[in-house]
Design a protein around this motif. Structure first.
Motif, PDB file in Angstrom:
ATOM      1  N   THR A   1     -32.233 -28.060  49.109  1.00 37.07           N
ATOM      2  CA  THR A   1     -31.747 -28.296  47.753  1.00 37.07           C
ATOM      3  C   THR A   1     -30.302 -27.849  47.564  1.00 37.07           C
ATOM      4  OG1 THR A   1     -32.639 -26.163  46.983  1.00 37.07           O
ATOM      5  CG2 THR A   1     -34.052 -28.122  46.776  1.00 37.07           C
ATOM      6  N   ARG A   2     -29.932 -26.740  48.202  1.00 40.30           N
ATOM      7  CA  ARG A   2     -28.579 -26.215  48.031  1.00 40.30           C
ATOM      8  C   ARG A   2     -27.780 -26.183  49.331  1.00 40.30           C
ATOM      9  NH1 ARG A   2     -29.155 -20.707  44.682  1.00 40.30           N
ATOM     10  NH2 ARG A   2     -30.672 -20.270  46.319  1.00 40.30           N
ATOM     11  N   PHE A   3     -28.385 -26.693  50.422  1.00 38.14           N
ATOM     12  CA  PHE A   3     -27.738 -26.702  51.738  1.00 38.14           C
ATOM     13  C   PHE A   3     -27.229 -25.302  52.086  1.00 38.14           C
ATOM     14  CE2 PHE A   3     -27.260 -31.001  50.048  1.00 38.14           C
ATOM     15  CZ  PHE A   3     -27.899 -31.730  51.048  1.00 38.14           C
ATOM     16  N   SER A   4     -28.071 -24.319  51.838  1.00 37.37           N
ATOM     17  CA  SER A   4     -27.718 -22.923  52.080  1.00 37.37           C
ATOM     18  C   SER A   4     -28.661 -22.327  53.114  1.00 37.37           C
ATOM     19  CB  SER A   4     -27.784 -22.121  50.776  1.00 37.37           C
ATOM     20  OG  SER A   4     -27.609 -20.738  51.021  1.00 37.37           O
ATOM     21  N   LEU A   5     -28.106 -21.583  54.034  1.00 37.66           N
ATOM     22  CA  LEU A   5     -28.893 -20.872  55.031  1.00 37.66           C
ATOM     23  C   LEU A   5     -29.004 -19.385  54.701  1.00 37.66           C
ATOM     24  CD1 LEU A   5     -27.437 -22.531  58.264  1.00 37.66           C
ATOM     25  CD2 LEU A   5     -29.695 -22.917  57.277  1.00 37.66           C
ATOM     26  N   GLY A   6     -28.621 -19.047  53.475  1.00 38.33           N
ATOM     27  CA  GLY A   6     -28.676 -17.654  53.067  1.00 38.33           C
ATOM     28  C   GLY A   6     -27.426 -16.902  53.491  1.00 38.33           C
ATOM     29  N   THR A   7     -27.489 -15.592  53.394  1.00 43.75           N
ATOM     30  CA  THR A   7     -26.374 -14.732  53.767  1.00 43.75           C
ATOM     31  C   THR A   7     -26.769 -13.847  54.938  1.00 43.75           C
ATOM     32  OG1 THR A   7     -27.074 -13.058  52.156  1.00 43.75           O
ATOM     33  CG2 THR A   7     -25.463 -14.688  51.418  1.00 43.75           C
ATOM     34  N   THR A   8     -25.751 -13.414  55.686  1.00 42.41           N
ATOM     35  CA  THR A   8     -25.996 -12.491  56.781  1.00 42.41           C
ATOM     36  C   THR A   8     -26.259 -11.101  56.217  1.00 42.41           C
ATOM     37  OG1 THR A   8     -23.671 -11.851  57.037  1.00 42.41           O
ATOM     38  CG2 THR A   8     -24.422 -13.819  58.209  1.00 42.41           C
ATOM     39  N   ILE A   9     -26.665 -10.206  57.065  1.00 41.65           N
ATOM     40  CA  ILE A   9     -26.957  -8.846  56.615  1.00 41.65           C
ATOM     41  C   ILE A   9     -25.687  -8.127  56.202  1.00 41.65           C
ATOM     42  CG2 ILE A   9     -26.738  -7.629  58.812  1.00 41.65           C
ATOM     43  CD1 ILE A   9     -29.468  -6.296  58.084  1.00 41.65           C
ATOM     44  N   GLY A  10     -24.526  -8.679  56.629  1.00 44.07           N
ATOM     45  CA  GLY A  10     -23.253  -8.115  56.226  1.00 44.07           C
ATOM     46  C   GLY A  10     -22.679  -8.732  54.970  1.00 44.07           C
ATOM     47  N   GLY A  11     -23.382  -9.722  54.402  1.00 44.33           N
ATOM     48  CA  GLY A  11     -22.951 -10.322  53.151  1.00 44.33           C
ATOM     49  C   GLY A  11     -22.203 -11.629  53.281  1.00 44.33           C
ATOM     50  N   GLN A  12     -21.960 -12.131  54.512  1.00 46.13           N
ATOM     51  CA  GLN A  12     -21.269 -13.399  54.692  1.00 46.13           C
ATOM     52  C   GLN A  12     -22.245 -14.567  54.579  1.00 46.13           C
ATOM     53  OE1 GLN A  12     -21.103 -11.015  57.175  1.00 46.13           O
ATOM     54  NE2 GLN A  12     -19.120 -10.085  56.662  1.00 46.13           N
TER      55      GLN A  12
ATOM     56  N   THR B   1     -28.978  -8.257  67.450  1.00 45.95           N
ATOM     57  CA  THR B   1     -28.738  -6.813  67.483  1.00 45.95           C
ATOM     58  C   THR B   1     -28.727  -6.202  66.079  1.00 45.95           C
ATOM     59  OG1 THR B   1     -26.345  -7.225  67.542  1.00 45.95           O
ATOM     60  CG2 THR B   1     -27.479  -6.907  69.647  1.00 45.95           C
ATOM     61  N   GLN B   2     -28.275  -6.973  65.086  1.00 42.02           N
ATOM     62  CA  GLN B   2     -28.257  -6.480  63.709  1.00 42.02           C
ATOM     63  C   GLN B   2     -29.548  -6.811  62.959  1.00 42.02           C
ATOM     64  OE1 GLN B   2     -24.700  -8.028  61.859  1.00 42.02           O
ATOM     65  NE2 GLN B   2     -23.340  -6.866  63.205  1.00 42.02           N
ATOM     66  N   GLN B   3     -30.491  -7.434  63.660  1.00 41.80           N
ATOM     67  CA  GLN B   3     -31.793  -7.784  63.076  1.00 41.80           C
ATOM     68  C   GLN B   3     -31.616  -8.625  61.813  1.00 41.80           C
ATOM     69  OE1 GLN B   3     -35.073  -5.080  63.804  1.00 41.80           O
ATOM     70  NE2 GLN B   3     -33.632  -3.364  63.864  1.00 41.80           N
ATOM     71  N   ASP B   4     -30.785  -9.662  61.954  1.00 48.60           N
ATOM     72  CA  ASP B   4     -30.428 -10.533  60.837  1.00 48.60           C
ATOM     73  C   ASP B   4     -31.270 -11.806  60.903  1.00 48.60           C
ATOM     74  OD1 ASP B   4     -29.212 -12.091  58.902  1.00 48.60           O
ATOM     75  OD2 ASP B   4     -27.205 -11.356  59.375  1.00 48.60           O
ATOM     76  N   ILE B   5     -32.267 -11.912  60.047  1.00 51.30           N
ATOM     77  CA  ILE B   5     -33.208 -13.028  60.086  1.00 51.30           C
ATOM     78  C   ILE B   5     -32.525 -14.349  59.759  1.00 51.30           C
ATOM     79  CG2 ILE B   5     -35.320 -13.976  59.075  1.00 51.30           C
ATOM     80  CD1 ILE B   5     -36.208 -11.086  58.543  1.00 51.30           C
ATOM     81  N   ASN B   6     -31.725 -14.376  58.718  1.00 48.96           N
ATOM     82  CA  ASN B   6     -31.065 -15.623  58.315  1.00 48.96           C
ATOM     83  C   ASN B   6     -30.105 -16.127  59.385  1.00 48.96           C
ATOM     84  OD1 ASN B   6     -32.370 -15.701  55.821  1.00 48.96           O
ATOM     85  ND2 ASN B   6     -30.789 -14.492  54.815  1.00 48.96           N
ATOM     86  N   ALA B   7     -29.382 -15.217  60.022  1.00 47.74           N
ATOM     87  CA  ALA B   7     -28.456 -15.621  61.076  1.00 47.74           C
ATOM     88  C   ALA B   7     -29.199 -16.159  62.292  1.00 47.74           C
ATOM     89  CB  ALA B   7     -27.564 -14.449  61.469  1.00 47.74           C
ATOM     90  N   VAL B   8     -30.334 -15.548  62.617  1.00 47.75           N
ATOM     91  CA  VAL B   8     -31.150 -16.039  63.741  1.00 47.75           C
ATOM     92  C   VAL B   8     -31.652 -17.446  63.461  1.00 47.75           C
ATOM     93  CG1 VAL B   8     -33.338 -15.721  64.952  1.00 47.75           C
ATOM     94  CG2 VAL B   8     -31.842 -13.768  64.580  1.00 47.75           C
ATOM     95  N   ALA B   9     -32.179 -17.662  62.260  1.00 42.49           N
ATOM     96  CA  ALA B   9     -32.683 -18.991  61.904  1.00 42.49           C
ATOM     97  C   ALA B   9     -31.542 -20.010  61.847  1.00 42.49           C
ATOM     98  CB  ALA B   9     -33.404 -18.935  60.564  1.00 42.49           C
ATOM     99  N   GLY B  10     -30.394 -19.621  61.302  1.00 39.67           N
ATOM    100  CA  GLY B  10     -29.268 -20.542  61.214  1.00 39.67           C
ATOM    101  C   GLY B  10     -28.720 -20.929  62.572  1.00 39.67           C
ATOM    102  N   SER B  11     -28.607 -19.970  63.476  1.00 43.57           N
ATOM    103  CA  SER B  11     -28.116 -20.280  64.821  1.00 43.57           C
ATOM    104  C   SER B  11     -29.118 -21.133  65.587  1.00 43.57           C
ATOM    105  CB  SER B  11     -27.830 -18.987  65.588  1.00 43.57           C
ATOM    106  OG  SER B  11     -28.997 -18.177  65.672  1.00 43.57           O
ATOM    107  N   THR B  12     -30.409 -20.911  65.350  1.00 46.79           N
ATOM    108  CA  THR B  12     -31.427 -21.757  65.977  1.00 46.79           C
ATOM    109  C   THR B  12     -31.325 -23.189  65.466  1.00 46.79           C
ATOM    110  OG1 THR B  12     -32.927 -19.865  66.171  1.00 46.79           O
ATOM    111  CG2 THR B  12     -33.891 -22.057  66.374  1.00 46.79           C
TER     112      THR B  12
END
Length: 326
Positions: A77-88, A288-299
């Motif tokens: 709906t918003r073409f968003s993959l969320g934010t990283t654990i660092g806020g990006q 390494t930062q245990q960032d779920i959104n970044a893992v899913a986005g890179s996948t």
């Protein structure tokens, strides 16, 4: 042919979505982003930690299936993959880093495939001769060596070469050298930095392609249509390249799509070795930062690349073999 390619594309698209969902579920089940907040000194208030986890969609108190559904809704709906654990923003990070990785992947995979096919064809035609023996042993040696080790060996060789010349001709740390102005000097500098990681990918890719292409070509050499073409007076070289190579290339189109996924993994380690700020570094940081959104986005990024390469291989397959178009 259009309907055939469309059907295959839809199949690959569904598989890509399933792979991304599986990555999100596994990341949510195994990674613990809350430990990042609990390990801070001083530790933030519990309410602040829960609010941060809710913003990330990583609150462990929320069922994983609910978090996955919310993540998919934001994606479509918003073409968003969320934010990283660092806020990006994950989408923005991928957009910035994707060009770096694609520049390396496309050049390395295309050149490696072309070189590997040529070596495989020549090895089959000159079977058991000295050139075939050399390329066979060299291919097995390279194929058995991890990609990042090949990169390190190339760096050692480039350092020795620079020492002999007394100047740093080959630069390999980072994507470019800071402080260079002008279009052509910057282009030349980026090409120099691209040289070693590209050579590493080309060598690894060509090693696997050459073995597979040689095997396919050997099967073709004894085929009836080759003997028929020779019996009709067609020279051996023309018969091989006009009829044999085309048939031997058909399985290679499928092999390219599946090998592209392993090539992505190899390039990720190369980016870390050569200090490139690409998707490889991003994927490692995500774990390494245990960032779920970044893992899913890179996948999802990797799945889309495999989707595109698989679709292109299907187009090539249908072009080489008209029987599959119906």
């Amino acid at each position: 042919m259009t309907l055939y390619v469309l059907r295959r594309f839809l199949n690959y698209a569904v598989l890509s979505l399933l792979a991304t969902c599986l990555a999100y579920v596994l990341g949510s089940a195994l990674l613990r982003p809350q430990d990042r907040f609990y390990g801070m000194n001083p530790r933030p208030p519990e309410e602040s930690i829960i609010a941060s986890l809710d913003a990330l969609g990583a609150n462990p108190d929320v069922p994983i299936i609910v978090r996955l559904w919310n993540w998919l809704v934001n994606l479509f709906t918003r073409f968003s993959l969320g934010t990283t654990i660092g806020g990006q923003d994950v989408m923005s990070e991928i957009a910035v880093r994707a060009g770096t990785s694609l520049r390396l992947l496309l050049i390395g995979s295309i050149l490696g495939a072309i070189l590997g096919v040529l070596i495989g064809v020549l090895g089959a035609v000159r079977q058991y001769r000295a050139s075939d023996q050399i390329t066979t042993y060299s291919s097995y040696l390279i194929f058995a060596t991890p990609t990042f080790v090949v990169g390190v060996l190339l760096m050692i060789g480039a350092t020795s070469f620079n020492n002999v010349l007394g100047t740093q001709v080959i630069r390999f740390t980072g994507e470019y050298t800071a402080g260079i102005d002008g279009f052509w000097p910057m282009l030349a500098d980026r090409a120099v930095h691209l040289l070693l990681p590209t050579i590493a990918l080309v060598l690894v890719s060509a090693a696997s392609f050459s073995r597979y292409q040689r095997s396919m070509m050997l099967d073709v050499l004894g085929a009836d249509y080759i003997r028929t073409a020779r019996a009709k007076g067609l020279p051996r070289t023309k018969a091989l390249f006009r009829h044999g190579v085309r048939i031997a290339l058909i399985p290679m189109s499928t092999f390219f799509a599946y090998s592209f996924g392993t090539l992505i993994a190899g390039s990720a380690m190369l980016e870390i070795v050569f200090s490139w700020r690409g998707m490889g570094q991003f994927q490692l940081q995500a774990v390494t930062q245990q960032d779920i959104n970044a893992v899913a986005g890179s996948t999802l990024f990797v799945a889309i690349l495999v989707l595109i390469s698989s679709t292109l291989s299907e187009i090539l397959y249908a072009t080489l073999d008209p029987r599959v178009r119906s």
